[in-house]
Design a protein around this motif. Structure first.
Motif, PDB file in Angstrom:
ATOM      1  N   UNK A 143       0.806  -1.214   0.000  1.00 26.86           N
ATOM      2  CA  UNK A 143       0.000   0.000   0.000  1.00 26.86           C
ATOM      3  C   UNK A 143       0.837   1.261   0.000  1.00 26.86           C
ATOM      4  N   UNK A 144       0.520   2.165   0.908  1.00 27.21           N
ATOM      5  CA  UNK A 144       1.202   3.467   0.954  1.00 27.21           C
ATOM      6  C   UNK A 144       2.682   3.344   1.272  1.00 27.21           C
ATOM      7  N   UNK A 145       3.086   2.237   1.892  1.00 29.84           N
ATOM      8  CA  UNK A 145       4.493   2.074   2.257  1.00 29.84           C
ATOM      9  C   UNK A 145       5.366   1.644   1.087  1.00 29.84           C
ATOM     10  N   UNK A 146       4.776   1.061   0.051  1.00 23.24           N
ATOM     11  CA  UNK A 146       5.559   0.617  -1.095  1.00 23.24           C
ATOM     12  C   UNK A 146       5.314  -0.852  -1.405  1.00 23.24           C
ATOM     13  N   UNK A 147       6.380  -1.585  -1.688  1.00 24.86           N
ATOM     14  CA  UNK A 147       6.298  -3.011  -2.001  1.00 24.86           C
ATOM     15  C   UNK A 147       7.229  -3.766  -1.065  1.00 24.86           C
ATOM     16  N   UNK A 148       6.714  -4.850  -0.482  1.00 24.70           N
ATOM     17  CA  UNK A 148       7.508  -5.669   0.422  1.00 24.70           C
ATOM     18  C   UNK A 148       7.980  -6.913  -0.330  1.00 24.70           C
ATOM     19  N   UNK A 149       9.289  -6.984  -0.549  1.00 28.69           N
ATOM     20  CA  UNK A 149       9.886  -8.120  -1.248  1.00 28.69           C
ATOM     21  C   UNK A 149      10.378  -9.120  -0.205  1.00 28.69           C
ATOM     22  N   UNK A 150       9.946 -10.366  -0.347  1.00 30.39           N
ATOM     23  CA  UNK A 150      10.293 -11.399   0.623  1.00 30.39           C
ATOM     24  C   UNK A 150      11.464 -12.239   0.133  1.00 30.39           C
ATOM     25  N   UNK A 151      12.309 -12.657   1.064  1.00 31.67           N
ATOM     26  CA  UNK A 151      13.439 -13.507   0.702  1.00 31.67           C
ATOM     27  C   UNK A 151      13.838 -14.369   1.883  1.00 31.67           C
ATOM     28  N   UNK A 152      14.680 -15.349   1.594  1.00 31.51           N
ATOM     29  CA  UNK A 152      15.184 -16.233   2.633  1.00 31.51           C
ATOM     30  C   UNK A 152      16.699 -16.290   2.531  1.00 31.51           C
ATOM     31  N   UNK A 153      17.362 -15.957   3.626  1.00 31.51           N
ATOM     32  CA  UNK A 153      18.808 -16.091   3.722  1.00 31.51           C
ATOM     33  C   UNK A 153      19.085 -17.514   4.195  1.00 31.51           C
ATOM     34  N   UNK A 154      19.533 -18.365   3.280  1.00 30.17           N
ATOM     35  CA  UNK A 154      19.698 -19.789   3.576  1.00 30.17           C
ATOM     36  C   UNK A 154      21.000 -20.036   4.325  1.00 30.17           C
ATOM     37  N   UNK A 155      20.891 -20.872   5.361  1.00 31.07           N
ATOM     38  CA  UNK A 155      22.052 -21.200   6.180  1.00 31.07           C
ATOM     39  C   UNK A 155      22.161 -22.714   6.295  1.00 31.07           C
ATOM     40  N   UNK A 156      23.371 -23.245   6.283  1.00 33.40           N
ATOM     41  CA  UNK A 156      23.547 -24.702   6.386  1.00 33.40           C
ATOM     42  C   UNK A 156      22.947 -25.250   7.674  1.00 33.40           C
ATOM     43  N   UNK A 157      22.185 -26.332   7.551  1.00 33.89           N
ATOM     44  CA  UNK A 157      21.635 -27.059   8.699  1.00 33.89           C
ATOM     45  C   UNK A 157      20.662 -26.240   9.535  1.00 33.89           C
ATOM     46  N   UNK A 158      20.081 -25.188   8.966  1.00 32.39           N
ATOM     47  CA  UNK A 158      19.080 -24.398   9.681  1.00 32.39           C
ATOM     48  C   UNK A 158      17.924 -24.101   8.734  1.00 32.39           C
ATOM     49  N   UNK A 159      16.876 -23.521   9.290  1.00 29.02           N
ATOM     50  CA  UNK A 159      15.731 -23.168   8.466  1.00 29.02           C
ATOM     51  C   UNK A 159      15.961 -21.865   7.695  1.00 29.02           C
ATOM     52  N   UNK A 160      17.041 -21.184   7.964  1.00 23.28           N
ATOM     53  CA  UNK A 160      17.323 -19.935   7.285  1.00 23.28           C
ATOM     54  C   UNK A 160      16.699 -18.745   7.998  1.00 23.28           C
ATOM     55  N   UNK A 161      16.988 -17.565   7.487  1.00 21.79           N
ATOM     56  CA  UNK A 161      16.502 -16.322   8.085  1.00 21.79           C
ATOM     57  C   UNK A 161      15.571 -15.628   7.107  1.00 21.79           C
ATOM     58  N   UNK A 162      14.377 -15.313   7.558  1.00 21.63           N
ATOM     59  CA  UNK A 162      13.411 -14.597   6.731  1.00 21.63           C
ATOM     60  C   UNK A 162      13.790 -13.121   6.691  1.00 21.63           C
ATOM     61  N   UNK A 163      13.955 -12.602   5.492  1.00 21.32           N
ATOM     62  CA  UNK A 163      14.326 -11.201   5.300  1.00 21.32           C
ATOM     63  C   UNK A 163      13.314 -10.555   4.360  1.00 21.32           C
ATOM     64  N   UNK A 164      12.764  -9.426   4.773  1.00 24.34           N
ATOM     65  CA  UNK A 164      11.795  -8.697   3.956  1.00 24.34           C
ATOM     66  C   UNK A 164      12.335  -7.299   3.650  1.00 24.34           C
ATOM     67  N   UNK A 165      12.273  -6.936   2.389  1.00 27.03           N
ATOM     68  CA  UNK A 165      12.814  -5.666   1.921  1.00 27.03           C
ATOM     69  C   UNK A 165      11.661  -4.733   1.545  1.00 27.03           C
TER      70      UNK A 165
END
Length: 207
Positions: free
Chosen positions: A132-154
């Protein structure tokens, strides 16, 4: 562009970008930015950051290169204003100028200190949503070995007339708010003395 895989990226370099570049001012209005355009922009940010990580430069040269990236990918003036909150309105022109320089120094040193801490990792884009008024939220995952990774939103906005990062959210934590809290604590500790805050910020080695 969903599920696009980027080349390996140093986690520490990525964290430097998050804490430095994209700890930004949440823009209230976007112009006409599409989700696909926002995804392409985030891809370019990560690609540029990857280049800096692979160069492995340290010291003033590395910090200067990161700062140059921030100047083109994020609105640093807006970031700086947001970080000091209402104090900005009470600062003199001289203080604002000195703070702007100190802020950029802090950001570049933060990046330098966080550069190259971890082994290379992949980032995968997981689509985007219109915020909306804030813009666009782009979703991504920072993948890490042997973990579920880190959710990162831009959060990407074109409010200024140019596409820029407005914020980055790690696992639900807004880095824009984090920086504001850090600076707010520094100012409070100094009894609201902005000259002292600016001097100490300029001398800081970064977070």
């Amino acid at each position: 562009m969903t599920n696009r895989r980027f080349a390996s990226l140093s986690r520490r370099g990525f964290s430097g970008l998050a804490l430095g570049a994209a700890i930004a001012f949440a823009a209230p209005t976007a112009q006409a930015l599409s989700t696909s355009e926002a995804e392409v922009f985030v891809e370019s940010v990560v690609a540029d950051l990857r280049g800096l990580v692979e160069n492995g430069r340290s010291g003033p040269e590395g910090a200067a290169e990161f700062l140059a990236l921030l100047e083109t990918k994020a609105s640093l003036d807006a970031v700086g204003k947001f970080a000091v909150g209402r104090n900005w309105l009470e600062m003199s022109d001289a203080q604002k100028s000195a703070y702007g320089a100190a802020f950029r120094n802090y950001i570049s040193k933060t990046y330098q200190n966080r550069f190259g801490e971890y082994a290379g990792e992949d980032i995968v884009l997981n689509g985007s949503v219109d915020a909306g008024r804030k813009g666009v939220l782009v979703k991504s995952l920072l993948k890490r070995p042997s973990t579920e990774g880190i959710v990162v939103e831009w959060l990407v906005s074109d409010r200024s007339g140019k596409t820029r990062l407005s914020d980055i959210v790690f696992e639900g934590v807004s880095l824009a708010i984090t920086l504001r809290e850090i600076f707010g604590g520094m100012i409070e500790k100094r009894g609201g003395n902005m000259d002292q805050f600016i001097a100490d910020l300029a001398a800081s080695s970064g977070a």
